[in-house]
Design a protein around this motif. Sequence first.
Motif, mmCIF file in Angstrom:
data_model
loop_
_atom_site.group_PDB
_atom_site.id
_atom_site.type_symbol
_atom_site.label_atom_id
_atom_site.label_comp_id
_atom_site.label_asym_id
_atom_site.label_seq_id
_atom_site.Cartn_x
_atom_site.Cartn_y
_atom_site.Cartn_z
ATOM 1 N N ARG A 1 -0.681 6.115 8.058
ATOM 2 C CA ARG A 1 -0.039 4.868 8.501
ATOM 3 C C ARG A 1 -0.508 4.490 9.902
ATOM 4 N NH1 ARG A 1 4.502 6.263 6.918
ATOM 5 N NH2 ARG A 1 5.282 7.195 8.849
ATOM 6 N N ARG B 1 0.841 -1.197 0.000
ATOM 7 C CA ARG B 1 0.000 0.000 0.000
ATOM 8 C C ARG B 1 0.873 1.243 0.000
ATOM 9 N NH1 ARG B 1 -4.621 -1.559 4.517
ATOM 10 N NH2 ARG B 1 -4.792 -3.753 3.970
ATOM 11 N N ARG C 1 -4.144 3.314 9.817
ATOM 12 C CA ARG C 1 -4.254 1.978 9.225
ATOM 13 C C ARG C 1 -3.829 0.891 10.195
ATOM 14 N NH1 ARG C 1 -1.057 2.236 4.320
ATOM 15 N NH2 ARG C 1 0.502 0.967 5.367
ATOM 16 N N SER C 2 -2.890 1.215 11.077
ATOM 17 C CA SER C 2 -2.421 0.211 12.034
ATOM 18 C C SER C 2 -3.548 -0.241 12.943
ATOM 19 C CB SER C 2 -1.254 0.769 12.862
ATOM 20 O OG SER C 2 -1.705 1.773 13.748
ATOM 21 N N GLU D 1 -5.305 -3.015 10.883
ATOM 22 C CA GLU D 1 -4.539 -4.015 10.153
ATOM 23 C C GLU D 1 -4.726 -5.440 10.645
ATOM 24 O OE1 GLU D 1 -0.481 -2.742 9.809
ATOM 25 O OE2 GLU D 1 -0.887 -1.746 7.891
ATOM 26 N N GLU E 1 -7.876 -6.703 9.145
ATOM 27 C CA GLU E 1 -7.742 -6.770 7.693
ATOM 28 C C GLU E 1 -6.868 -7.942 7.278
ATOM 29 O OE1 GLU E 1 -6.545 -3.151 5.881
ATOM 30 O OE2 GLU E 1 -8.469 -2.174 6.234
ATOM 31 N N ARG E 2 -5.779 -8.176 8.006
ATOM 32 C CA ARG E 2 -4.906 -9.312 7.664
ATOM 33 C C ARG E 2 -5.668 -10.620 7.739
ATOM 34 N NH1 ARG E 2 -0.777 -6.395 10.455
ATOM 35 N NH2 ARG E 2 -1.265 -7.518 12.374
#
Length: 260
Positions: free
Chosen positions: A212, A95, A215-216, A219, A222-223
Amino acid sequence: MTQQPGKVTMATDGHIAVITVDNQAKRNAYSPDMMDQLATHLTTFDEDDGLWVAVLCSAGEHTTGGLDMPKFFGPDATWKGVPEDKVDPFGLGRRTDKPVVAVVQGITFTVGIEIALAADIVVAADTARFAQIESRRGIAPLGGAHFRYLARTGWGNAMYHLMLCDEFDAERALELGFVQEVVPYGRHIDRALELARAICKNAPLGLRATKRAARSYLEAAERAAIAEIPAIRAQVFASEDFKEGIQSFVERREANFQGR
């Protein structure tokens, strides 16, 4: 006259990269080459320190009718996926930390929604029409809809549209949080550029750090959702319904699914 293949181009306007999808003869349907071109331009944008914001748009009346399905899913499919070293337009692999503003108009189906939801801000023309219709064709969303719908709008609204495979308009997309502004058709790209220029007035490193960090927060979930995509592929691609879905697409008829 030989029909020109679709293409994705990139132009620059100061610190802004304008990436344009153009396959108007096929309602901007993506071919494997176009998807590769899009990933390449996003990577160029990501790696150029002089480019701070990207505007991702489509030429003509429509965002996209989706993928050229036989070239992605049929027996003669040629697409191998986004290489790990390139920015993934779906935000499932590599990304960019830089801001991305997506623009949608007219038909915005399947991957058109998923690519827009992988951006940070979405501007819609008032002509925009949305539908996540993969399951009408014997497959399932593979570009992130299965978790980004949830993140944007909650379980009930997500399942409503993912299960009905229905069409909804720009105002409904605004209500769901899929788009952030709805403007008159013809103003949509200009408005995205206005937002990009306003973003460029802010410190680029600060914006990237903000994206960033935000998004953490997402994540881990999402993973886990991304890790499910191979299982989705294995389940639907081995089915008779998958074959029927592709065949019905080629023959331009309604599919007759049997649940096997």
